[in-house]
Design an enzyme around this catalytic site. Structure first.
Site, PDB file in Angstrom:
ATOM      1  N   SER A 561      -3.481   6.555  -6.251  1.00  0.00           N
ATOM      2  CA  SER A 561      -3.121   6.429  -4.841  1.00  0.00           C
ATOM      3  C   SER A 561      -1.973   7.364  -4.531  1.00  0.00           C
ATOM      4  CB  SER A 561      -2.711   4.992  -4.527  1.00  0.00           C
ATOM      5  OG  SER A 561      -2.141   4.889  -3.238  1.00  0.00           O
ATOM      6  N   TYR A 574       1.914  -3.198  -5.844  1.00  0.00           N
ATOM      7  CA  TYR A 574       0.792  -2.250  -5.787  1.00  0.00           C
ATOM      8  C   TYR A 574       1.241  -0.846  -6.184  1.00  0.00           C
ATOM      9  CZ  TYR A 574      -2.982   0.553  -3.716  1.00  0.00           C
ATOM     10  OH  TYR A 574      -4.003   1.446  -3.508  1.00  0.00           O
TER      11      TYR A 574
END
Length: 684
Positions: A561, A574
């Protein structure tokens, strides 16, 4: 009032219906085996006068799924006139090119080598099939005598002759000389039947097949493969499949020494029984006989000569020895029979590997080819059983097998095949593939020629995606929780049994917990890291074990990501996990390069549309953080990028393909941003 069908329309419809019925029953013919034809009249499109035509299954089609586009259409007067200019058996291959000058109009499909058989036989309808029962008689040592005993003078023995124009003349002579005959048994090959109507032709073909079946059943000895060998009974199912999975990477490596192959495994009772019997080494060494069989299975299989209970390491060592011997023997076979104008040797690896007590591994350029090769060897086992039951199995001479295998007409057929796709022979396992990015990746990989294992925690979603991708020849579904070592091991075993190995793994499974630091619990942190950081590690470790044993290199791709490098609010669990995944890419790239395994990453941003994570509550939480409506989140993310474009799952899939499709073969340890340009996430 309904329109009355034209005569040719009725003829073609009857032919297709008959072909589909015959081809849908494996007792009648093998996959893509045999051909059917019908003759009739049609108006000449130029003169309007009636002309006699023949519709016949073209080259490469399958009777069970035959449609009109798979038929070749030829003028009978021109086809039969070829007999007057036939230069003899030494030059019969020249006649195949002449078929093109007999085509009616555009001619439909390319005419096959068996076209002469159908056109020269003086019967309106002809069926040429490869039933196991018929080939059993055709490959029996005293097949001619058995054919007479079975059928009297209604079915005639035709000695082995390579398919072609001369065989068509031979069968035509039988039809003319013996009017009571309804067909023939072709030595070493199959059967041909004919009739005045489509129904009569089908009835005659089925009569030959079923009568041969009954004859073998009634006259055959009960154990044609001999007694069960001591210690060769099949392993229990769970143990059998576990051993198959353990051996699969090595066996695929052996079968792929010349070029990568896709595998198929089967442990049907017929295969296991054959491998448990005393005669299986002798019969396997004789090889297959019907041309359709050995073109797909090679002239003989590789057979492990150890009992099922042998230690796994002993079995592996012996397979390596047998593979070396097999390659030497195959090269010798080629040298014995090759002439100066023979096509080059195509490869010396086995297409069929038999492991007693475990089952059969078959290989090909894709899953369907591998599966069909296994089906053909099962046909060969059935043929051997039938021949040994009533006589002894005697396949055609090795020199004749070579003439078929390295036939210039077969070589030309191979040259006409389309170039393989970029990921042909690659086997991929994608985690989290039941939705969103994972689903898009699975679709792109299959579109580029890969076989895909769709791995997801949601079994129903995984199954739905596998079905979208085209079913078992393209994709299989596995249910896996990536936090479980046992489930990951089981998923890889399923991949090995389905396709023979694993070459490409995409770590995509994940969840996202969006909370400020003070609201993030230890349980939130642990769950996030178990699924993505730990899960990616476990999946990559399992992949590396398989890839290293296959010795075919491989790719591991992490869907990380932009959050791996960009510090955003309310996202500690996350983003920290994504940073962990990003560094795993670097660490594993450094470690696995010696095995030819490349490890790379993709850093997407804000993939909202179709995302399981965003649909599961993450989208609402991120929208609240940024003060926008959830429905506008994708557009919001797009506006903060340099390109002002929304990132979709397909864009991430494109990056995965770019990393694995061949052009970046010298790249490892790379992260590709797929974020439409987020300056704060630029890699430095």
């Amino acid at each position: 009032m309904a329109a009355v069908p034209l005569p040719e329309q009725s003829t073609v419809s009857e032919l297709l219906e008959r072909s589909n019925r015959l081809g849908s029953d494996p007792r009648n013919t093998n996959y893509a085996g045999g051909n059917t034809s019908a003759k009739g009249s049609a108006p000449d499109p130029v003169t309007g006068s009636g002309i006699e035509l023949m519709w016949v299954k073209g080259s490469g089609g399958d009777l069970g799924t035959l449609t009109e586009s798979g038929l070749a259409v030829l003028r009978l007067d021109r086809l039969r006139a070829l007999a007057e200019v036939y230069p003899g058996v030494e030059r019969e291959d020249e006649m195949v090119a002449a078929f093109d000058y007999c085509l009616h109009g555009r001619g439909g499909a390319a005419p096959s080598i068996d076209t002469a058989m159908h056109g020269l036989v003086d019967a309106p309808h002809v069926d040429h099939l490869h039933p196991d029962s018929g080939i059993a008689l055709a490959c029996a040592a005293d097949g001619e005598k058995l054919t007479a005993e079975c059928f009297g003078d209604t079915v005639v023995w035709v000695p082995w002759r390579r398919p072609g124009f001369q065989l068509g003349l031979d069968i035509a002579a039988v039809r003319q000389a013996i009017p009571q005959a309804v067909g023939c048994v072709l030595g070493g090959h199959g059967i041909t039947a004919w009739g005045d109507t489509s129904q009569e032709c089908e009835r005659n073909a089925l009569h030959i097949i079923r009568t041969a079946e009954a004859f073998i059943t009634e006259h055959g000895r009960p154990e044609p493969f001999g007694p069960v060998l001591d210690g060769y009974l099949p392993l229990p199912e769970a143990e059998r499949r576990a051993r198959a999975a353990a051996l699969a990477p090595l066996i695929r490596a052996l079968a792929s020494a010349d070029r990568p192959q896709v595998g198929h495994f089967t442990d049907t009772p017929e295969v296991l029984d054959f491998l448990s019997r005393a005669e299986h080494p002798r019969l396997a060494a004789l090889g297959t006989s019907c041309p359709d069989h050995f073109l797909r299975t090679k002239v003989r299989p590789l057979v492990l000569d150890l009992p099922p209970g042998a230690p796994l390491e002993d079995a592996a060592a012996r397979l390596r020895e047998l593979h070396a011997d097999y390659r030497t023997a195959y090269a010798d076979y080629y040298q014995r029979h090759a002439s100066p104008d023979s096509p080059a040797m195509r490869g010396a690896d086995p297409a069929i590997v038999l492991v007693p007590g475990v089952g059969m591994f078959s290989f090909g350029k894709d899953k369907q080819t591998a599966r069909v090769a296994g089906e053909f060897y099962l046909n060969a086992i059935n043929v051997m059983r039938g021949a040994e039951a009533v006589s002894s199995y005697r396949p055609i001479e090795e020199s004749e097998k070579f003439r078929i295998e390295y036939w210039e007409l077969e070589e030309a057929k191979l040259r006409r095949m389309p170039a393989p796709k970029a990921l042909a022979t690659r086997i991929a396992l994608v985690t989290g593939a039941g939705s969103g990015i994972g689903r898009a990746i699975a679709h792109r990989l299959v579109a580029e020629g890969a076989c895909v294992v769709v791995a997801d925690l949601d079994a129903a979603k995984a199954a739905a995606v596998a079905e979208e991708l085209g079913g078992a020849d393209k994709a299989v579904a596995v249910t896996v929780d990536v936090t479980s070592e046992e489930q990951i091991a089981a998923a890889f075993d399923e991949a090995l049994l389905a396709f023979g190995g694993v070459d490409l793994v995409v770590n995509n499974a994940g969840i996202s917990i969006s909370k400020p630091l003070l609201e993030t619990t230890a349980a939130d942190w642990d769950l996030q890291h178990r699924i993505m950081a730990r899960g990616s590690f476990l999946v990559s470790r399992a992949a590396a074990r398989v890839m290293a044993e296959q010795q075919l290199g491989g790719d591991i791709v992490y869907i990380a990501s932009k959050n791996a490098v960009f510090a955003g609010p309310n996202n500690i669990a996350y983003s920290a996990t994504k940073a962990d995944q990003a560094h795993q890419v670097r660490l594993l790239a450094a470690e696995l390069g010696e095995h030819g395994i490349r490890v790379n990453g993709v850093n997407p941003d804000g993939v909202v549309r179709g995302s399981g994570i965003f649909a599961g509550g993450w989208g609402a939480k991120r929208a609240a953080v940024y003060g926008v409506e959830e429905s506008e989140l994708g557009a919001f993310y797009a506006q903060r990028t340099l390109l002002k474009r929304e990132v979709l799952p397909e864009h991430v899939a494109n990056a995965v393909f770019a990393l694995t499709g061949g052009d970046l073969a010298h790249t490892t340890g790379l992260h590709i941003p797929v974020d439409a340009g987020v300056a704060a996430a630029f890699l430095r």
